[in-house]
Design a protein around this motif. Sequence first.
Motif, PDB file in Angstrom:
ATOM      1  N   TYR A 184       0.942  -1.222  -0.031  1.00  0.00           N
ATOM      2  CA  TYR A 184      -0.002   0.005  -0.084  1.00  0.00           C
ATOM      3  C   TYR A 184       1.280   1.692  -0.007  1.00  0.00           C
ATOM      4  O   TYR A 184       0.672   2.012  -0.824  1.00  0.00           O
ATOM      5  CB  TYR A 184      -0.429  -0.085   1.360  1.00  0.00           C
ATOM      6  CG  TYR A 184      -2.009  -1.173   1.035  1.00  0.00           C
ATOM      7  CD1 TYR A 184      -2.296  -1.777   0.204  1.00  0.00           C
ATOM      8  CD2 TYR A 184      -2.129  -1.569   2.465  1.00  0.00           C
ATOM      9  CE1 TYR A 184      -3.155  -2.569  -0.370  1.00  0.00           C
ATOM     10  CE2 TYR A 184      -4.067  -2.426   2.137  1.00  0.00           C
ATOM     11  CZ  TYR A 184      -3.535  -3.005   1.354  1.00  0.00           C
ATOM     12  OH  TYR A 184      -4.573  -3.892   1.079  1.00  0.00           O
ATOM     13  N   ILE A 185       1.887   1.334   0.625  1.00  0.00           N
ATOM     14  CA  ILE A 185       2.988   2.357   0.705  1.00  0.00           C
ATOM     15  C   ILE A 185       2.925   2.773  -1.077  1.00  0.00           C
ATOM     16  O   ILE A 185       3.263   3.193  -1.312  1.00  0.00           O
ATOM     17  CB  ILE A 185       4.125   1.949   1.422  1.00  0.00           C
ATOM     18  CG1 ILE A 185       3.179   2.291   3.409  1.00  0.00           C
ATOM     19  CG2 ILE A 185       5.393   3.025   1.181  1.00  0.00           C
ATOM     20  CD1 ILE A 185       4.788   1.322   4.146  1.00  0.00           C
ATOM     21  N   TYR A 186       3.897   1.557  -1.883  1.00  0.00           N
ATOM     22  CA  TYR A 186       3.893   1.825  -3.074  1.00  0.00           C
ATOM     23  C   TYR A 186       3.205   2.567  -3.840  1.00  0.00           C
ATOM     24  O   TYR A 186       3.716   3.322  -4.496  1.00  0.00           O
ATOM     25  CB  TYR A 186       4.759   0.136  -3.602  1.00  0.00           C
ATOM     26  CG  TYR A 186       4.484   0.678  -4.507  1.00  0.00           C
ATOM     27  CD1 TYR A 186       6.116   0.767  -5.277  1.00  0.00           C
ATOM     28  CD2 TYR A 186       4.317  -1.211  -5.181  1.00  0.00           C
ATOM     29  CE1 TYR A 186       6.271   1.065  -6.907  1.00  0.00           C
ATOM     30  CE2 TYR A 186       5.025  -1.072  -6.658  1.00  0.00           C
ATOM     31  CZ  TYR A 186       5.327  -0.309  -7.726  1.00  0.00           C
ATOM     32  OH  TYR A 186       6.070  -0.634  -8.691  1.00  0.00           O
ATOM     33  N   LEU A 223       0.598   4.144  -2.623  1.00  0.00           N
ATOM     34  CA  LEU A 223       0.522   5.748  -2.738  1.00  0.00           C
ATOM     35  C   LEU A 223       1.982   6.137  -3.542  1.00  0.00           C
ATOM     36  O   LEU A 223       1.137   8.075  -3.625  1.00  0.00           O
ATOM     37  CB  LEU A 223       0.354   5.854  -0.796  1.00  0.00           C
ATOM     38  CG  LEU A 223      -1.420   5.066  -0.505  1.00  0.00           C
ATOM     39  CD1 LEU A 223      -1.453   5.041   1.195  1.00  0.00           C
ATOM     40  CD2 LEU A 223      -2.355   5.906  -1.273  1.00  0.00           C
ATOM     41  N   LEU A 224       2.495   5.596  -3.325  1.00  0.00           N
ATOM     42  CA  LEU A 224       3.624   6.697  -3.409  1.00  0.00           C
ATOM     43  C   LEU A 224       4.178   6.606  -5.019  1.00  0.00           C
ATOM     44  O   LEU A 224       4.063   8.381  -5.462  1.00  0.00           O
ATOM     45  CB  LEU A 224       5.586   6.290  -3.094  1.00  0.00           C
ATOM     46  CG  LEU A 224       6.055   6.298  -1.405  1.00  0.00           C
ATOM     47  CD1 LEU A 224       6.511   5.312  -0.813  1.00  0.00           C
ATOM     48  CD2 LEU A 224       5.859   7.751  -0.860  1.00  0.00           C
ATOM     49  N   LEU A 250       0.794   2.786   8.660  1.00  0.00           N
ATOM     50  CA  LEU A 250       0.516   3.195   7.030  1.00  0.00           C
ATOM     51  C   LEU A 250       0.951   4.036   6.666  1.00  0.00           C
ATOM     52  O   LEU A 250       2.219   4.908   6.323  1.00  0.00           O
ATOM     53  CB  LEU A 250      -0.371   2.554   6.796  1.00  0.00           C
ATOM     54  CG  LEU A 250      -0.810   3.462   4.943  1.00  0.00           C
ATOM     55  CD1 LEU A 250       0.290   1.461   4.430  1.00  0.00           C
ATOM     56  CD2 LEU A 250      -1.885   3.143   4.794  1.00  0.00           C
ATOM     57  N   LEU A 251       0.565   5.325   7.347  1.00  0.00           N
ATOM     58  CA  LEU A 251       1.115   7.117   7.091  1.00  0.00           C
ATOM     59  C   LEU A 251       2.183   7.405   7.559  1.00  0.00           C
ATOM     60  O   LEU A 251       2.626   7.938   7.275  1.00  0.00           O
ATOM     61  CB  LEU A 251      -0.193   7.972   8.254  1.00  0.00           C
ATOM     62  CG  LEU A 251      -1.670   7.338   7.474  1.00  0.00           C
ATOM     63  CD1 LEU A 251      -2.579   9.192   8.515  1.00  0.00           C
ATOM     64  CD2 LEU A 251      -1.185   8.335   6.006  1.00  0.00           C
ATOM     65  N   TRP A 302       4.962   5.428   7.473  1.00  0.00           N
ATOM     66  CA  TRP A 302       5.431   4.937   6.702  1.00  0.00           C
ATOM     67  C   TRP A 302       5.677   5.777   4.999  1.00  0.00           C
ATOM     68  O   TRP A 302       6.540   5.716   4.624  1.00  0.00           O
ATOM     69  CB  TRP A 302       5.531   3.575   6.581  1.00  0.00           C
ATOM     70  CG  TRP A 302       6.243   2.241   7.333  1.00  0.00           C
ATOM     71  CD1 TRP A 302       5.704   1.496   8.252  1.00  0.00           C
ATOM     72  CD2 TRP A 302       7.810   2.431   7.975  1.00  0.00           C
ATOM     73  NE1 TRP A 302       6.318   1.361   8.930  1.00  0.00           N
ATOM     74  CE2 TRP A 302       7.389   1.710   9.173  1.00  0.00           C
ATOM     75  CE3 TRP A 302       9.073   2.982   7.420  1.00  0.00           C
ATOM     76  CZ2 TRP A 302       8.560   1.573   9.749  1.00  0.00           C
ATOM     77  CZ3 TRP A 302      10.152   2.332   8.138  1.00  0.00           C
ATOM     78  CH2 TRP A 302       9.460   1.615   9.162  1.00  0.00           C
ATOM     79  N   LEU A 303       4.416   6.184   5.036  1.00  0.00           N
ATOM     80  CA  LEU A 303       3.923   6.820   3.875  1.00  0.00           C
ATOM     81  C   LEU A 303       5.072   7.819   3.525  1.00  0.00           C
ATOM     82  O   LEU A 303       5.884   8.658   2.881  1.00  0.00           O
ATOM     83  CB  LEU A 303       2.517   7.648   3.533  1.00  0.00           C
ATOM     84  CG  LEU A 303       2.008   8.353   2.301  1.00  0.00           C
ATOM     85  CD1 LEU A 303       2.694   7.545   1.060  1.00  0.00           C
ATOM     86  CD2 LEU A 303       1.021   8.780   2.770  1.00  0.00           C
ATOM     87  N   ARG A 304       4.510   8.888   5.231  1.00  0.00           N
ATOM     88  CA  ARG A 304       5.445   9.902   5.688  1.00  0.00           C
ATOM     89  C   ARG A 304       7.261   9.715   5.292  1.00  0.00           C
ATOM     90  O   ARG A 304       8.691   9.908   4.690  1.00  0.00           O
ATOM     91  CB  ARG A 304       5.323  10.696   6.656  1.00  0.00           C
ATOM     92  CG  ARG A 304       5.851  11.283   7.327  1.00  0.00           C
ATOM     93  CD  ARG A 304       5.855  12.121   8.194  1.00  0.00           C
ATOM     94  NE  ARG A 304       6.111  13.592   8.613  1.00  0.00           N
ATOM     95  CZ  ARG A 304       7.064  14.343   8.652  1.00  0.00           C
ATOM     96  NH1 ARG A 304       8.484  13.474   8.996  1.00  0.00           N
ATOM     97  NH2 ARG A 304       7.483  15.613   8.425  1.00  0.00           N
ATOM     98  N   LEU A 323      -3.267  11.560   2.081  1.00  0.00           N
ATOM     99  CA  LEU A 323      -4.114  10.777   0.643  1.00  0.00           C
ATOM    100  C   LEU A 323      -5.735  12.203   0.149  1.00  0.00           C
ATOM    101  O   LEU A 323      -5.564  11.135  -0.806  1.00  0.00           O
ATOM    102  CB  LEU A 323      -5.237  10.134   1.936  1.00  0.00           C
ATOM    103  CG  LEU A 323      -4.051   9.323   2.664  1.00  0.00           C
ATOM    104  CD1 LEU A 323      -4.732   7.726   3.577  1.00  0.00           C
ATOM    105  CD2 LEU A 323      -2.941   8.664   1.939  1.00  0.00           C
TER     106      LEU A 323
END
Length: 435
Positions: A236-238, A240-241, A282-283, A285-287, A341
Amino acid sequence: MNCLGYGPQITQARRDAYREHDRLWTAQKSGSVTRITTGSKAEGLTGFSESDFDYMFIVEGIMCLENVFHSDELSKETYVFTLDTGVCYHGHARLNLLERRGANYSSHVRDALCKDENGRDILSSAEFLRSYSDAIGPTDVVRHERAGPSLPLSLEAWHHDNVFSLRCHCPCILLRWAERSRHWPPPDIVHKVVTMGAFVVPVGFKGSDYQHLEWRIGFNTGENELMRSLNNTQVYIYILLKMAVKDILKPGKKEISSYTVKNIVLWLAENNPQAQFNESSLLYWLREGLDQLRTAILKIQLSYYMIPERNLMEACGLDEEQKRIWVNTITDMMNECLNTLLRLPRIRKAKLSHPKLLMWYNKKIVELELLFLKSCCRNCQCKDEHGVANDSDPMMQEIKSRMRKITREVHHRMNNKGSIVDDYDFWKILKMMLM
Protein backbone atom coordinates in the motif's frame (compact mmCIF):
# COMPACT_ATOMS: atom_id res chain seq x y z
CA MET A 1 -7.32 0.16 -0.83
CA ASN A 2 -9.11 -3.18 -1.11
CA CYS A 3 -12.20 -1.43 -2.47
CA LEU A 4 -10.11 0.26 -5.16
CA GLY A 5 -8.82 -3.06 -6.47
CA TYR A 6 -5.54 -3.40 -4.56
CA GLY A 7 -6.51 -6.20 -2.17
CA PRO A 8 -4.32 -9.34 -1.87
CA GLN A 9 -6.81 -11.65 -3.63
CA ILE A 10 -7.22 -9.59 -6.80
CA THR A 11 -3.48 -8.82 -6.77
CA GLN A 12 -2.60 -12.52 -6.72
CA ALA A 13 -5.22 -13.33 -9.37
CA ARG A 14 -3.68 -10.75 -11.72
CA ARG A 15 -0.18 -12.13 -11.16
CA ASP A 16 -1.34 -15.66 -11.90
CA ALA A 17 -3.20 -14.58 -15.04
CA TYR A 18 -0.23 -12.72 -16.53
CA ARG A 19 2.17 -15.58 -15.74
CA GLU A 20 -0.18 -18.04 -17.44
CA HIS A 21 -0.57 -15.78 -20.47
CA ASP A 22 3.23 -15.48 -20.73
CA ARG A 23 3.55 -19.29 -20.53
CA LEU A 24 1.04 -19.81 -23.32
CA TRP A 25 2.56 -17.11 -25.52
CA THR A 26 6.05 -18.56 -25.04
CA ALA A 27 4.89 -22.10 -25.84
CA GLN A 28 3.69 -20.90 -29.24
CA LYS A 29 7.20 -19.60 -30.04
CA SER A 30 8.75 -23.10 -29.71
CA GLY A 31 11.43 -21.97 -27.29
CA SER A 32 13.12 -19.31 -29.45
CA VAL A 33 11.89 -16.40 -27.31
CA THR A 34 10.51 -16.33 -23.76
CA ARG A 35 8.13 -13.57 -22.72
CA ILE A 36 7.91 -12.27 -19.16
CA THR A 37 5.45 -9.61 -18.02
CA THR A 38 7.22 -7.07 -15.82
CA GLY A 39 6.35 -3.81 -14.06
CA SER A 40 3.04 -3.08 -12.38
CA LYS A 41 1.17 -5.78 -14.31
CA ALA A 42 3.51 -8.49 -13.01
CA GLU A 43 3.11 -7.04 -9.51
CA GLY A 44 -0.68 -7.34 -9.84
CA LEU A 45 -1.10 -3.75 -8.70
CA THR A 46 -2.88 -2.16 -11.65
CA GLY A 47 -6.07 -2.87 -13.52
CA PHE A 48 -6.04 -4.09 -17.10
CA SER A 49 -5.98 -0.64 -18.69
CA GLU A 50 -4.68 1.33 -15.72
CA SER A 51 -1.08 1.38 -16.96
CA ASP A 52 1.13 0.25 -19.83
CA PHE A 53 1.93 -3.39 -20.50
CA ASP A 54 5.64 -4.02 -19.89
CA TYR A 55 6.99 -7.13 -21.63
CA MET A 56 10.51 -8.53 -21.59
CA PHE A 57 11.35 -10.87 -24.48
CA ILE A 58 14.32 -13.11 -23.67
CA VAL A 59 16.20 -14.30 -26.73
CA GLU A 60 17.06 -17.93 -25.97
CA GLY A 61 20.26 -19.72 -26.99
CA ILE A 62 22.46 -16.82 -25.83
CA MET A 63 24.18 -16.41 -22.44
CA CYS A 64 26.26 -13.54 -21.06
CA LEU A 65 28.80 -14.57 -18.42
CA GLU A 66 30.36 -12.56 -15.62
CA ASN A 67 33.15 -15.11 -15.42
CA VAL A 68 34.45 -16.86 -18.54
CA PHE A 69 35.27 -20.03 -16.58
CA HIS A 70 31.56 -20.89 -16.35
CA SER A 71 31.33 -21.33 -20.12
CA ASP A 72 32.13 -25.06 -20.01
CA GLU A 73 28.96 -25.63 -17.97
CA LEU A 74 26.78 -24.40 -20.83
CA SER A 75 25.35 -26.37 -23.72
CA LYS A 76 27.50 -26.39 -26.86
CA GLU A 77 24.48 -24.94 -28.63
CA THR A 78 24.69 -21.72 -26.62
CA TYR A 79 26.06 -18.51 -28.10
CA VAL A 80 28.31 -17.00 -25.39
CA PHE A 81 29.35 -13.44 -24.52
CA THR A 82 31.35 -12.19 -21.55
CA LEU A 83 30.46 -9.19 -19.40
CA ASP A 84 33.03 -6.40 -19.40
CA THR A 85 31.95 -4.13 -16.53
CA GLY A 86 35.32 -2.47 -15.96
CA VAL A 87 34.90 0.19 -18.64
CA CYS A 88 31.24 1.07 -17.89
CA TYR A 89 29.17 2.88 -15.29
CA HIS A 90 27.97 0.72 -12.39
CA GLY A 91 25.28 -1.77 -13.41
CA HIS A 92 26.28 -1.61 -17.09
CA ALA A 93 28.57 -3.73 -19.24
CA ARG A 94 29.85 -4.40 -22.71
CA LEU A 95 29.29 -7.83 -24.24
CA ASN A 96 32.49 -9.28 -25.69
CA LEU A 97 32.16 -12.27 -28.01
CA LEU A 98 33.72 -15.44 -26.61
CA GLU A 99 35.83 -17.42 -29.08
CA ARG A 100 33.19 -20.02 -29.88
CA ARG A 101 29.84 -19.84 -31.65
CA GLY A 102 26.72 -21.76 -30.77
CA ALA A 103 24.55 -23.49 -33.33
CA ASN A 104 21.75 -20.97 -32.72
CA TYR A 105 23.41 -18.22 -34.69
CA SER A 106 20.69 -15.58 -34.68
CA SER A 107 20.62 -13.11 -37.55
CA HIS A 108 19.82 -10.40 -34.99
CA VAL A 109 23.09 -11.20 -33.21
CA ARG A 110 25.09 -11.38 -36.45
CA ASP A 111 23.78 -7.99 -37.60
CA ALA A 112 24.61 -6.39 -34.23
CA LEU A 113 28.24 -7.57 -34.02
CA CYS A 114 30.88 -4.89 -34.50
CA LYS A 115 34.43 -4.01 -33.41
CA ASP A 116 35.31 -1.97 -30.33
CA GLU A 117 38.16 0.54 -30.19
CA ASN A 118 40.60 -2.35 -29.60
CA GLY A 119 39.39 -4.42 -32.54
CA ARG A 120 37.52 -7.02 -30.44
CA ASP A 121 34.17 -8.47 -31.49
CA ILE A 122 31.46 -6.84 -29.40
CA LEU A 123 27.66 -6.86 -29.44
CA SER A 124 26.24 -3.39 -30.06
CA SER A 125 23.13 -2.64 -27.99
CA ALA A 126 21.97 0.00 -30.48
CA GLU A 127 22.27 -2.34 -33.48
CA PHE A 128 20.68 -5.23 -31.59
CA LEU A 129 17.68 -3.07 -30.74
CA ARG A 130 17.43 -1.79 -34.30
CA SER A 131 17.41 -5.35 -35.65
CA TYR A 132 14.36 -6.16 -33.50
CA SER A 133 12.44 -2.96 -34.21
CA ASP A 134 9.96 -4.70 -36.54
CA ALA A 135 10.00 -8.14 -34.93
CA ILE A 136 7.03 -7.75 -32.59
CA GLY A 137 3.37 -6.96 -32.84
CA PRO A 138 0.86 -7.39 -35.67
CA THR A 139 1.01 -5.21 -38.76
CA ASP A 140 -1.81 -2.91 -37.61
CA VAL A 141 -0.05 -1.60 -34.49
CA VAL A 142 1.25 1.95 -34.11
CA ARG A 143 4.99 1.91 -33.46
CA HIS A 144 6.57 4.65 -31.37
CA GLU A 145 10.07 6.05 -31.00
CA ARG A 146 12.52 4.02 -28.94
CA ALA A 147 12.41 4.77 -25.19
CA GLY A 148 15.57 3.56 -23.42
CA PRO A 149 15.73 -0.20 -24.05
CA SER A 150 12.05 -0.32 -25.01
CA LEU A 151 10.39 -0.57 -28.41
CA PRO A 152 6.94 0.88 -27.59
CA LEU A 153 3.81 0.26 -29.61
CA SER A 154 0.08 0.90 -29.30
CA LEU A 155 -2.80 -1.37 -30.19
CA GLU A 156 -6.13 0.49 -29.96
CA ALA A 157 -6.27 1.93 -26.41
CA TRP A 158 -3.42 -0.20 -25.01
CA HIS A 159 0.24 0.76 -24.91
CA HIS A 160 3.00 -1.87 -24.80
CA ASP A 161 6.62 -1.34 -23.76
CA ASN A 162 8.63 -4.20 -25.27
CA VAL A 163 12.21 -4.91 -24.20
CA PHE A 164 14.40 -7.57 -25.79
CA SER A 165 16.98 -9.04 -23.43
CA LEU A 166 19.62 -11.74 -23.01
CA ARG A 167 20.16 -14.06 -20.07
CA CYS A 168 23.06 -13.16 -17.82
CA HIS A 169 24.98 -15.29 -15.30
CA CYS A 170 26.53 -12.94 -12.71
CA PRO A 171 26.91 -14.84 -9.40
CA CYS A 172 29.39 -12.36 -7.90
CA ILE A 173 26.96 -9.44 -8.23
CA LEU A 174 24.08 -11.48 -6.83
CA LEU A 175 26.13 -12.87 -3.93
CA ARG A 176 27.16 -9.34 -2.91
CA TRP A 177 23.46 -8.51 -2.75
CA ALA A 178 22.60 -11.74 -0.90
CA GLU A 179 25.25 -11.28 1.78
CA ARG A 180 24.05 -7.87 2.93
CA SER A 181 22.84 -7.57 6.53
CA ARG A 182 19.05 -7.11 6.38
CA HIS A 183 15.64 -7.40 8.04
CA TRP A 184 14.01 -8.48 4.78
CA PRO A 185 13.58 -10.49 2.57
CA PRO A 186 13.80 -13.81 4.44
CA PRO A 187 16.59 -16.28 3.54
CA ASP A 188 14.40 -18.49 1.34
CA ILE A 189 13.41 -15.52 -0.83
CA VAL A 190 17.05 -14.33 -0.98
CA HIS A 191 18.09 -17.79 -2.21
CA LYS A 192 15.29 -17.86 -4.77
CA VAL A 193 16.24 -14.44 -6.17
CA VAL A 194 19.88 -15.53 -6.53
CA THR A 195 18.90 -18.67 -8.45
CA MET A 196 16.78 -16.62 -10.87
CA GLY A 197 19.86 -14.93 -12.29
CA ALA A 198 19.91 -11.72 -14.28
CA PHE A 199 19.40 -10.22 -17.72
CA VAL A 200 21.03 -7.57 -19.86
CA VAL A 201 18.93 -5.12 -21.86
CA PRO A 202 20.10 -3.00 -24.80
CA VAL A 203 20.66 0.44 -23.30
CA GLY A 204 23.81 2.19 -22.17
CA PHE A 205 24.46 4.81 -19.51
CA LYS A 206 23.14 8.20 -20.65
CA GLY A 207 26.39 9.99 -19.85
CA SER A 208 28.64 7.57 -21.71
CA ASP A 209 30.29 8.26 -25.06
CA TYR A 210 29.92 4.54 -25.82
CA GLN A 211 26.32 4.00 -24.76
CA HIS A 212 25.54 2.49 -28.17
CA LEU A 213 27.83 -0.41 -27.19
CA GLU A 214 26.70 -0.79 -23.58
CA TRP A 215 24.04 -2.96 -21.94
CA ARG A 216 22.29 -2.56 -18.60
CA ILE A 217 22.18 -5.40 -16.08
CA GLY A 218 18.76 -6.05 -14.51
CA PHE A 219 17.02 -8.58 -12.28
CA ASN A 220 13.41 -8.49 -13.48
CA THR A 221 12.29 -11.94 -12.37
CA GLY A 222 14.05 -11.55 -9.02
CA GLU A 223 12.46 -8.16 -8.45
CA ASN A 224 9.05 -9.62 -9.28
CA GLU A 225 9.66 -12.20 -6.55
CA LEU A 226 10.71 -9.50 -4.08
CA MET A 227 7.55 -7.50 -4.75
CA ARG A 228 5.43 -10.61 -4.18
CA SER A 229 7.05 -11.08 -0.76
CA LEU A 230 6.16 -7.59 0.55
CA ASN A 231 3.39 -7.49 3.16
CA ASN A 232 0.12 -5.63 2.54
CA THR A 233 1.22 -2.42 4.29
CA GLN A 234 4.42 -2.23 2.23
CA VAL A 235 2.42 -2.80 -0.95
CA TYR A 236 0.00 0.00 0.00
CA ILE A 237 2.94 2.36 0.68
CA TYR A 238 4.23 1.58 -2.81
CA ILE A 239 0.82 2.23 -4.41
CA LEU A 240 0.30 5.53 -2.57
CA LEU A 241 3.80 6.77 -3.41
CA LYS A 242 3.23 5.90 -7.08
CA MET A 243 -0.03 7.86 -6.99
CA ALA A 244 1.78 10.83 -5.44
CA VAL A 245 4.41 10.83 -8.20
CA LYS A 246 1.95 10.33 -11.05
CA ASP A 247 -0.93 12.59 -9.92
CA ILE A 248 0.82 15.31 -7.90
CA LEU A 249 4.43 15.65 -9.09
CA LYS A 250 3.48 14.67 -12.66
CA PRO A 251 6.97 14.18 -14.16
CA GLY A 252 6.90 14.86 -17.87
CA LYS A 253 10.16 13.18 -18.87
CA LYS A 254 10.38 10.28 -16.40
CA GLU A 255 12.82 12.14 -14.16
CA ILE A 256 11.08 10.12 -11.44
CA SER A 257 9.35 6.85 -12.29
CA SER A 258 7.51 3.98 -10.65
CA TYR A 259 10.86 2.20 -10.62
CA THR A 260 12.30 4.98 -8.45
CA VAL A 261 9.45 4.48 -5.98
CA LYS A 262 9.86 0.69 -6.05
CA ASN A 263 13.50 0.99 -4.99
CA ILE A 264 12.57 3.33 -2.13
CA VAL A 265 10.06 0.77 -0.81
CA LEU A 266 12.54 -2.11 -1.19
CA TRP A 267 15.14 -0.19 0.85
CA LEU A 268 12.55 0.65 3.53
CA ALA A 269 11.60 -3.02 3.77
CA GLU A 270 15.21 -4.22 3.99
CA ASN A 271 16.33 -1.68 6.60
CA ASN A 272 13.41 -1.96 9.06
CA PRO A 273 11.85 -4.83 11.06
CA GLN A 274 8.86 -6.37 9.28
CA ALA A 275 6.70 -6.20 12.41
CA GLN A 276 6.76 -2.40 12.21
CA PHE A 277 4.88 -2.44 8.90
CA ASN A 278 1.21 -2.79 9.86
CA GLU A 279 -2.10 -1.05 9.19
CA SER A 280 -1.74 1.37 12.10
CA SER A 281 1.68 2.52 10.86
CA LEU A 282 0.70 3.09 7.22
CA LEU A 283 0.74 6.90 7.42
CA TYR A 284 4.05 6.87 9.28
CA TRP A 285 5.72 4.80 6.56
CA LEU A 286 4.09 6.84 3.80
CA ARG A 287 5.73 9.90 5.35
CA GLU A 288 9.06 8.03 5.52
CA GLY A 289 8.71 7.10 1.86
CA LEU A 290 8.01 10.72 0.92
CA ASP A 291 11.05 11.78 2.93
CA GLN A 292 13.24 9.28 1.05
CA LEU A 293 11.82 10.57 -2.25
CA ARG A 294 12.49 14.18 -1.26
CA THR A 295 16.08 13.32 -0.32
CA ALA A 296 16.62 11.51 -3.62
CA ILE A 297 15.41 14.57 -5.53
CA LEU A 298 17.35 17.03 -3.40
CA LYS A 299 20.65 15.15 -3.60
CA ILE A 300 20.08 13.54 -7.03
CA GLN A 301 21.00 10.26 -5.38
CA LEU A 302 19.15 6.97 -4.95
CA SER A 303 21.04 3.67 -4.84
CA TYR A 304 19.73 0.85 -6.99
CA TYR A 305 18.50 -1.86 -4.63
CA MET A 306 20.31 -4.73 -6.39
CA ILE A 307 23.55 -2.87 -7.23
CA PRO A 308 23.89 0.03 -4.73
CA GLU A 309 26.82 1.57 -6.60
CA ARG A 310 24.46 2.49 -9.42
CA ASN A 311 22.70 5.80 -8.79
CA LEU A 312 19.18 5.70 -10.26
CA MET A 313 19.01 9.50 -10.26
CA GLU A 314 22.24 9.90 -12.23
CA ALA A 315 21.64 11.73 -15.52
CA CYS A 316 17.89 11.97 -14.76
CA GLY A 317 17.75 15.43 -16.34
CA LEU A 318 16.14 17.15 -13.35
CA ASP A 319 16.75 20.93 -13.44
CA GLU A 320 17.10 23.14 -10.34
CA GLU A 321 13.73 24.85 -10.71
CA GLN A 322 11.83 21.57 -11.02
CA LYS A 323 13.81 20.16 -8.10
CA ARG A 324 12.84 23.13 -5.91
CA ILE A 325 9.13 22.83 -6.81
CA TRP A 326 9.02 19.09 -6.11
CA VAL A 327 10.92 19.36 -2.83
CA ASN A 328 8.48 22.04 -1.62
CA THR A 329 5.46 20.02 -2.76
CA ILE A 330 6.66 16.87 -0.99
CA THR A 331 7.43 18.87 2.17
CA ASP A 332 3.87 20.21 2.16
CA MET A 333 2.51 16.68 1.76
CA MET A 334 4.61 15.42 4.67
CA ASN A 335 3.26 18.22 6.88
CA GLU A 336 -0.37 17.48 6.02
CA CYS A 337 -0.45 13.99 7.59
CA LEU A 338 -3.85 12.40 6.89
CA ASN A 339 -4.85 15.15 4.44
CA THR A 340 -2.01 13.97 2.20
CA LEU A 341 -4.25 11.14 1.06
CA LEU A 342 -6.97 13.57 -0.05
CA ARG A 343 -4.52 15.07 -2.55
CA LEU A 344 -4.63 11.77 -4.44
CA PRO A 345 -7.55 11.81 -6.95
CA ARG A 346 -8.53 8.14 -6.64
CA ILE A 347 -8.48 8.25 -2.83
CA ARG A 348 -10.42 11.53 -2.77
CA LYS A 349 -13.04 10.23 -5.20
CA ALA A 350 -13.48 7.06 -3.13
CA LYS A 351 -13.82 9.15 0.04
CA LEU A 352 -16.55 11.35 -1.46
CA SER A 353 -18.46 8.54 -3.18
CA HIS A 354 -21.43 6.67 -1.79
CA PRO A 355 -19.68 3.68 -0.09
CA LYS A 356 -22.24 0.98 -0.96
CA LEU A 357 -22.47 2.01 -4.61
CA LEU A 358 -18.68 2.31 -4.87
CA MET A 359 -18.17 -1.16 -3.41
CA TRP A 360 -20.78 -2.67 -5.76
CA TYR A 361 -19.23 -1.04 -8.83
CA ASN A 362 -15.65 -1.98 -7.92
CA LYS A 363 -16.65 -5.60 -7.35
CA LYS A 364 -18.09 -5.61 -10.87
CA ILE A 365 -14.90 -4.08 -12.27
CA VAL A 366 -12.73 -6.68 -10.51
CA GLU A 367 -14.88 -9.58 -11.73
CA LEU A 368 -14.94 -8.19 -15.27
CA GLU A 369 -11.17 -7.72 -15.26
CA LEU A 370 -10.55 -11.29 -14.11
CA LEU A 371 -12.92 -12.63 -16.76
CA PHE A 372 -11.16 -10.54 -19.41
CA LEU A 373 -7.77 -11.91 -18.31
CA LYS A 374 -9.17 -15.46 -18.45
CA SER A 375 -10.48 -14.78 -21.95
CA CYS A 376 -7.00 -13.65 -23.06
CA CYS A 377 -5.46 -16.89 -21.79
CA ARG A 378 -8.23 -19.02 -23.25
CA ASN A 379 -7.88 -17.23 -26.58
CA CYS A 380 -4.22 -18.35 -26.69
CA GLN A 381 -5.21 -21.94 -25.89
CA CYS A 382 -7.83 -22.00 -28.66
CA LYS A 383 -5.56 -20.84 -31.49
CA ASP A 384 -4.68 -23.24 -34.29
CA GLU A 385 -1.32 -23.55 -36.03
CA HIS A 386 -2.17 -20.46 -38.10
CA GLY A 387 -2.90 -18.33 -35.04
CA VAL A 388 -6.68 -18.28 -35.60
CA ALA A 389 -8.79 -18.63 -32.44
CA ASN A 390 -11.81 -20.91 -32.17
CA ASP A 391 -14.64 -18.51 -31.29
CA SER A 392 -17.07 -21.38 -30.70
CA ASP A 393 -15.08 -22.78 -27.78
CA PRO A 394 -17.60 -23.51 -24.93
CA MET A 395 -15.42 -22.03 -22.19
CA MET A 396 -14.84 -18.85 -24.17
CA GLN A 397 -18.56 -18.56 -24.85
CA GLU A 398 -19.30 -18.93 -21.13
CA ILE A 399 -16.75 -16.25 -20.21
CA LYS A 400 -18.16 -13.83 -22.79
CA SER A 401 -21.71 -14.51 -21.59
CA ARG A 402 -20.82 -13.58 -18.03
CA MET A 403 -18.98 -10.46 -19.21
CA ARG A 404 -22.05 -9.34 -21.15
CA LYS A 405 -24.25 -9.92 -18.10
CA ILE A 406 -22.00 -7.71 -15.94
CA THR A 407 -21.89 -4.89 -18.48
CA ARG A 408 -25.69 -5.01 -18.84
CA GLU A 409 -26.07 -4.78 -15.04
CA VAL A 410 -23.80 -1.71 -14.96
CA HIS A 411 -25.62 -0.10 -17.89
CA HIS A 412 -28.99 -0.68 -16.18
CA ARG A 413 -27.75 0.63 -12.81
CA MET A 414 -26.29 3.78 -14.38
CA ASN A 415 -29.56 4.63 -16.10
CA ASN A 416 -31.52 3.97 -12.89
CA LYS A 417 -29.24 6.35 -10.98
CA GLY A 418 -29.84 9.19 -13.40
CA SER A 419 -26.68 8.86 -15.48
CA ILE A 420 -28.27 8.57 -18.91
CA VAL A 421 -26.21 6.25 -21.12
CA ASP A 422 -26.74 5.50 -24.80
CA ASP A 423 -28.20 2.19 -25.93
CA TYR A 424 -26.32 -0.80 -24.58
CA ASP A 425 -22.92 -1.26 -26.27
CA PHE A 426 -20.87 -4.15 -24.85
CA TRP A 427 -17.44 -3.02 -26.04
CA LYS A 428 -18.02 0.61 -25.12
CA ILE A 429 -18.98 -0.27 -21.52
CA LEU A 430 -16.22 -2.87 -21.29
CA LYS A 431 -13.57 -0.33 -22.23
CA MET A 432 -15.12 2.26 -19.93
CA MET A 433 -14.93 -0.12 -16.96
CA LEU A 434 -11.42 -1.39 -17.68
CA MET A 435 -9.86 2.00 -18.44
